[in-house]
Design an enzyme around this catalytic site. Sequence first.
Site, PDB file in Angstrom:
ATOM      1  N   THR A 182     -31.098  82.451  70.095  1.00 44.88           N
ATOM      2  CA  THR A 182     -30.149  82.025  69.066  1.00 44.88           C
ATOM      3  C   THR A 182     -29.119  81.098  69.694  1.00 44.88           C
ATOM      4  O   THR A 182     -28.546  81.424  70.737  1.00 44.88           O
ATOM      5  CB  THR A 182     -29.447  83.255  68.459  1.00 44.88           C
ATOM      6  OG1 THR A 182     -30.444  84.183  68.043  1.00 44.88           O
ATOM      7  CG2 THR A 182     -28.594  82.858  67.270  1.00 44.88           C
ATOM      8  N   SER A 194     -25.649  78.885  69.004  1.00 39.70           N
ATOM      9  CA  SER A 194     -24.534  78.532  68.117  1.00 39.70           C
ATOM     10  C   SER A 194     -23.897  77.238  68.605  1.00 39.70           C
ATOM     11  O   SER A 194     -24.090  76.180  68.039  1.00 39.70           O
ATOM     12  CB  SER A 194     -23.517  79.662  68.050  1.00 39.70           C
ATOM     13  OG  SER A 194     -24.059  80.746  67.311  1.00 39.70           O
ATOM     14  N   GLY A 202     -24.206  76.363  71.983  1.00 40.59           N
ATOM     15  CA  GLY A 202     -25.022  75.906  73.106  1.00 40.59           C
ATOM     16  C   GLY A 202     -24.273  75.792  74.423  1.00 40.59           C
ATOM     17  O   GLY A 202     -24.710  75.090  75.327  1.00 40.59           O
ATOM     18  N   SER A 235     -29.329  80.213  75.657  1.00 37.09           N
ATOM     19  CA  SER A 235     -29.525  79.983  74.226  1.00 37.09           C
ATOM     20  C   SER A 235     -30.595  78.926  73.964  1.00 37.09           C
ATOM     21  O   SER A 235     -30.959  78.697  72.818  1.00 37.09           O
ATOM     22  CB  SER A 235     -28.206  79.566  73.575  1.00 37.09           C
ATOM     23  OG  SER A 235     -27.643  78.465  74.262  1.00 37.09           O
ATOM     24  N   CYS A 292     -11.723  75.254  74.729  1.00 35.70           N
ATOM     25  CA  CYS A 292     -12.589  74.095  74.492  1.00 35.70           C
ATOM     26  C   CYS A 292     -13.091  74.068  73.043  1.00 35.70           C
ATOM     27  O   CYS A 292     -13.715  75.030  72.585  1.00 35.70           O
ATOM     28  CB  CYS A 292     -13.764  74.159  75.447  1.00 35.70           C
ATOM     29  SG  CYS A 292     -15.033  72.960  75.097  1.00 35.70           S
ATOM     30  N   TYR A 337     -18.649  83.653  81.136  1.00 41.29           N
ATOM     31  CA  TYR A 337     -18.913  82.741  82.247  1.00 41.29           C
ATOM     32  C   TYR A 337     -20.218  83.212  82.890  1.00 41.29           C
ATOM     33  O   TYR A 337     -20.266  83.587  84.056  1.00 41.29           O
ATOM     34  CB  TYR A 337     -17.758  82.734  83.256  1.00 41.29           C
ATOM     35  CG  TYR A 337     -16.418  82.302  82.683  1.00 41.29           C
ATOM     36  CD1 TYR A 337     -16.355  81.461  81.566  1.00 41.29           C
ATOM     37  CD2 TYR A 337     -15.218  82.708  83.255  1.00 41.29           C
ATOM     38  CE1 TYR A 337     -15.129  81.066  81.036  1.00 41.29           C
ATOM     39  CE2 TYR A 337     -14.000  82.307  82.735  1.00 41.29           C
ATOM     40  CZ  TYR A 337     -13.959  81.487  81.623  1.00 41.29           C
ATOM     41  OH  TYR A 337     -12.742  81.091  81.108  1.00 41.29           O
TER      42      TYR A 337
HETATM   43  C1  LIG Z   1     -16.801  73.370  78.233  1.00 39.05           C
HETATM   44  C2  LIG Z   1     -16.676  74.859  78.114  1.00 39.05           C
HETATM   45  C3  LIG Z   1     -15.431  75.423  77.906  1.00 39.05           C
HETATM   46  C4  LIG Z   1     -15.274  76.794  77.757  1.00 39.05           C
HETATM   47  N1  LIG Z   1     -14.032  77.319  77.551  1.00 39.05           N
HETATM   48  C5  LIG Z   1     -13.882  78.653  77.386  1.00 39.05           C
HETATM   49  C6  LIG Z   1     -12.600  79.244  77.134  1.00 39.05           C
HETATM   50  O1  LIG Z   1     -11.588  78.568  77.055  1.00 39.05           O
HETATM   51  N2  LIG Z   1     -12.525  80.594  77.012  1.00 39.05           N
HETATM   52  C7  LIG Z   1     -13.628  81.392  77.083  1.00 39.05           C
HETATM   53  O2  LIG Z   1     -13.497  82.601  76.937  1.00 39.05           O
HETATM   54  N3  LIG Z   1     -14.850  80.859  77.307  1.00 39.05           N
HETATM   55  C8  LIG Z   1     -15.003  79.522  77.459  1.00 39.05           C
HETATM   56  N4  LIG Z   1     -16.247  79.005  77.686  1.00 39.05           N
HETATM   57  C9  LIG Z   1     -17.408  79.899  77.754  1.00 39.05           C
HETATM   58  C10 LIG Z   1     -17.929  80.194  76.355  1.00 39.05           C
HETATM   59  O3  LIG Z   1     -17.074  81.121  75.712  1.00 39.05           O
HETATM   60  C11 LIG Z   1     -19.332  80.803  76.428  1.00 39.05           C
HETATM   61  O4  LIG Z   1     -20.202  79.917  77.062  1.00 39.05           O
HETATM   62  C12 LIG Z   1     -19.844  81.187  75.040  1.00 39.05           C
HETATM   63  O5  LIG Z   1     -20.817  82.185  75.140  1.00 39.05           O
HETATM   64  C13 LIG Z   1     -20.390  79.985  74.318  1.00 39.05           C
HETATM   65  O6  LIG Z   1     -20.749  80.273  73.014  1.00 39.05           O
HETATM   66  P1  LIG Z   1     -21.725  79.239  72.273  1.00 39.05           P
HETATM   67  O7  LIG Z   1     -22.005  79.760  70.922  1.00 39.05           O
HETATM   68  O8  LIG Z   1     -21.183  77.858  72.410  1.00 39.05           O
HETATM   69  O9  LIG Z   1     -22.978  79.294  73.231  1.00 39.05           O
HETATM   70  P2  LIG Z   1     -24.538  79.542  73.024  1.00 39.05           P
HETATM   71  O10 LIG Z   1     -25.139  78.948  74.253  1.00 39.05           O
HETATM   72  O11 LIG Z   1     -25.001  79.059  71.716  1.00 39.05           O
HETATM   73  O12 LIG Z   1     -24.639  81.124  73.048  1.00 39.05           O
HETATM   74  C14 LIG Z   1     -24.259  81.925  74.144  1.00 39.05           C
HETATM   75  C15 LIG Z   1     -25.039  83.242  74.113  1.00 39.05           C
HETATM   76  O13 LIG Z   1     -24.805  83.917  72.879  1.00 39.05           O
HETATM   77  C16 LIG Z   1     -26.013  84.023  72.122  1.00 39.05           C
HETATM   78  N5  LIG Z   1     -25.691  83.721  70.721  1.00 39.05           N
HETATM   79  C17 LIG Z   1     -25.123  82.580  70.245  1.00 39.05           C
HETATM   80  N6  LIG Z   1     -24.948  82.677  68.928  1.00 39.05           N
HETATM   81  C18 LIG Z   1     -25.397  83.891  68.549  1.00 39.05           C
HETATM   82  C19 LIG Z   1     -25.478  84.556  67.298  1.00 39.05           C
HETATM   83  N7  LIG Z   1     -25.029  83.983  66.190  1.00 39.05           N
HETATM   84  N8  LIG Z   1     -26.016  85.782  67.255  1.00 39.05           N
HETATM   85  C20 LIG Z   1     -26.484  86.364  68.405  1.00 39.05           C
HETATM   86  N9  LIG Z   1     -26.421  85.789  69.606  1.00 39.05           N
HETATM   87  C21 LIG Z   1     -25.880  84.560  69.686  1.00 39.05           C
HETATM   88  C22 LIG Z   1     -26.947  83.021  72.735  1.00 39.05           C
HETATM   89  O14 LIG Z   1     -28.309  83.358  72.497  1.00 39.05           O
HETATM   90  C23 LIG Z   1     -26.552  83.053  74.186  1.00 39.05           C
HETATM   91  O15 LIG Z   1     -27.112  84.193  74.802  1.00 39.05           O
HETATM   92  C24 LIG Z   1     -16.412  77.621  77.839  1.00 39.05           C
HETATM   93  C25 LIG Z   1     -17.666  77.059  78.062  1.00 39.05           C
HETATM   94  C26 LIG Z   1     -17.814  75.691  78.204  1.00 39.05           C
HETATM   95  C27 LIG Z   1     -19.174  75.111  78.454  1.00 39.05           C
END
Ligand SMILES: Cc1cc2nc3c(=O)[nH]c(=O)nc-3n(C[C@H](O)[C@H](O)[C@H](O)COP(=O)(O)OP(=O)(O)OC[C@H]3O[C@@H](n4cnc5c(N)ncnc54)[C@H](O)[C@@H]3O)c2cc1C
Length: 521
Positions: free
Chosen positions: A100, A102, A104, A111, A167, A465
Site C-alpha cells: 500500500t 500513500s 511513498g 511501499s 515535510c 525512519y
Molecule cells: C523528505 C521526508 C521528510 C520526512 N519528514 C518527517 C517528519 O518531519 N516527521 C516524521 O515523523 N517523519 C518524517 N518522514 C518519515 C515519514 O513519516 C515516513 O517515511 C512515513 O512512513 C511516510 O509515509 P508515506 O505515506 O509518505 O509513505 P509510504 O511509503 O506510502 O508508506 C510507508 C509505509 O506505510 C504503509 N502504508 C502507507 N499507507 C498505508 C495505508 N493507507 N494503509 C496501510 N499501510 C500503509 C506502506 O505500505 C509502507 O509500509 C519524512 C520522510 C521523508 C522522505
Amino acid sequence: MRDLALCLFLFFLAKHVSSVPTKAQFQSCLSTISKTPTNLTDHTDSTLYSPSLALSSPSSSFLNLNFTSLKPILTLKPKTESEIKSAILCSKKLGVQVRTLSGGHDYEGLSYLSLSPFIIINLVNLRSININLTEETAWIQSGATLGELYYKIAKTSNVHAFAAGICPSVGVGGHISGGGLGTLMRKHGLASDNVVDARLMDVNGRILNRRTMGEDVFWALRGGGAASFGVVLSWKVKLARVPEKVTCFISQHPMGASMNKLVHRWQYIGPELDKDLFIRAIIDNNVEGGQRGVKTTFQALFLGGIDRLIPLMNQQFPELGLRAQDCSEMSWIESTMFFNWKSGQPLEVMLNRDLRYEDLYYKAKSDFVQKPVPEHVFEEVTKRFLEKETPLMILEPWGGKMSEISETESPFPHRRGNLYNVQYMVKWRVNEVEEMNKHVTWMRMLYDYMTPYVSSSPRGAYLNYRDLDLGNNTRTNTSFEDAREWGEKYYRGNFKRLGLAKGKIDPTNFFRNEQSIPPLF
Ligand SMILES: Cc1cc2nc3c(=O)[nH]c(=O)nc-3n(C[C@H](O)[C@H](O)[C@H](O)COP(=O)(O)OP(=O)(O)OC[C@H]3O[C@@H](n4cnc5c(N)ncnc54)[C@H](O)[C@@H]3O)c2cc1C
Ligand SMILES: *[C@@H]1O[C@H](CO)[C@@H](O)[C@H](O)[C@H]1NC(C)=O
Ligand SMILES: *[C@@H]1O[C@H](CO)[C@@H](O)[C@H](O)[C@H]1NC(C)=O
Ligand SMILES: *[C@@H]1O[C@H](CO)[C@@H](O)[C@H](O)[C@H]1NC(C)=O
Ligand SMILES: *[C@@H]1O[C@H](CO)[C@@H](O)[C@H](O)[C@H]1NC(C)=O
Ligand SMILES: *[C@@H]1O[C@H](CO)[C@@H](O)[C@H](O)[C@H]1NC(C)=O
C-alpha cells in the site's frame, strides 16, 4: 552458512517467480470478482519502478542480497474503496502480496519494492479531507499528504493546526500509522497520539471502524505501522489549537568549539523548555556561498509572539543570544513553510506532492538520547561530516507532552526519559552499487561510533525512519522470535501486544513485507 541461506532463498524465489500471475490474469480476476462493474485501470507508473530506481533503494538487505526488487505485477490507483477490496481479494486468490502506497516516503521503499511477487495499491486518488470545526476534528483519506492537510486546515481556520511532520509531501497513510513527529509534538504529541477513529479494510475486504475493529487493533494502528494490519482508508484526527500569530527563528553556528558547546548545552535545555517552544538542531555539511563547512542550525517555532519569546529565551537559553530582529511573526501555516525553507512562496507549494529527494539517494538511521552526549562527540561528528558530501543529523527535542504519555498508551514507546530523537542521513547522487556501499558503510560506522552515547538494550529506533539494518528481515515470513531483534528497537515492550493484534486481525499474515509484524496467538 549465510551463502547456503542465500542459495536456498534464491531457489525458493526462483520457484515462486515461475508461478507469478501475469498482469492479464490479475486483471481478469478483478473483473470477475467485483459484482458491480468497477473501473480498475492499470496505471503502472514506469518512472517510479524502473530497475535503476529499485537499485537506488538504500535498503541494506536488498543490498546484502545483491539483489534488487521485483517489479510489481501492476499498480492500481483505485478511485473507490470497493476497488481496493477487489485488489485485496484477487491478491489473496492469486497468492501475491500487496504494497500500500500513500505518500511513498518509506525510507526503505517498502511501499513499492518487494522481494516477493506483488501489486501496488497507490492511494493517490483517495485523498479527501473533511474538517469539522465544531468538533475540532478532521476525517482524512490516507492518500492525502501533510501539505494538503495543512493547507486545507489553514483555509478553514486561522487558529487550528495538526500535530504531525514537517515535510509537506509525506503521506498521511504511512506517517500517522508510524507516529509522526514535528514542531507541535512538545505541546500536542505525535500525529498518532491525535487519532480518534480510523477506517481499516481487512484481509477479507471488510471495512472496520474503531468500534468494530476493537481497541487492540485500533491501538496497534497508532504507531505500529498500518501495513501489517490492512489498508487504512481514512483517519479521524483531533485538530490542535494554535494562536493566530506564532514566531519562528533560525540561528546558525559554524563548526568549532563554540558550536560544540552550544549543541551540548541545547541537550539540557531543548527538552526542558516551555511546551510552547520547539527548538531543533540540524548539523550538516553543505556548500554555502561556495564554501564547505559543517554548521549547526537551530530552527524554532514558538506558539506566541516575539514579546513573550525574547524574555523566555533570555531566561532559559541565553547562550543563543536571540534578539527580536532574528525572529518573525507569522501564521501557523506560514511556519510550516518556514520549516521547509519556503517562506514567501505561495501557500500552494504545500500542495506539491513531489518533494522527495529528487535525484538524490539516501540512507537514514535513528536513535534516542537519554543522557547528554559529551561535547567531544560533536567534534568527532564534525570531523566525520567533513569527509562527506551531504551528511545530516537532526536532533528533535522531547519533553512536554511527549513525556506525559505513557509508554504503553500506543505502540510508540519512546516517551519519558528521552531527551531527544536523532535522525542521521547521508545522501548521494550517483546511482551505483559501489557508491551506495561506500555511503551505507560510512553511515553504519557513524551509527557504531554513537553506540555508547544513545539508548541501549534495546537501542531505540523510530519506525517512520525505517531501517532494514536493524535485524533479520530478508524474508517476509520471519518468525516472531527472529523479528524481536528489530521489533523491540521500534516498539520495546509493545512488540508482543502488536503481534497479538496482528494475530487477531490478520491471522494468516496476508499483509506482510520485509519488516512487518508476525502474528502471535
Ligand atoms: C523528505 C521526508 C521528510 C520526512 N519528514 C518527517 C517528519 O518531519 N516527521 C516524521 O515523523 N517523519 C518524517 N518522514 C518519515 C515519514 O513519516 C515516513 O517515511 C512515513 O512512513 C511516510 O509515509 P508515506 O505515506 O509518505 O509513505 P509510504 O511509503 O506510502 O508508506 C510507508 C509505509 O506505510 C504503509 N502504508 C502507507 N499507507 C498505508 C495505508 N493507507 N494503509 C496501510 N499501510 C500503509 C506502506 O505500505 C509502507 O509500509 C519524512 C520522510 C521523508 C522522505
Ligand atoms: C473509467 O475511467 C476512465 C478513465 O479514468 C473514465 O474516463 C471513465 O468515465 C470511467 N468509467 C466509469 C464507468 O466510471
Ligand atoms: C554483487 O555480486 C557481484 C557478482 O557476484 C559482486 O561483484 C558484487 O560485489 C556484489 N555486490 C554487492 C553489493 O554485494
Ligand atoms: C460536526 O460535529 C458535530 C458534533 O459532533 C455534529 O453535530 C455535526 O453534524 C458535524 N458536522 C458535520 C458537517 O459533519
Ligand atoms: C536472524 O535469525 C537467525 C535464526 O533464523 C538467527 O540465528 C540470527 O542470529 C538472527 N540475526 C541475524 C542478524 O542474522
Ligand atoms: C518461511 O518460508 C520458507 C520458504 O517458503 C519456509 O521454508 C519457512 O519454513 C518459512 N518460515 C516460517 C517462520 O514460516
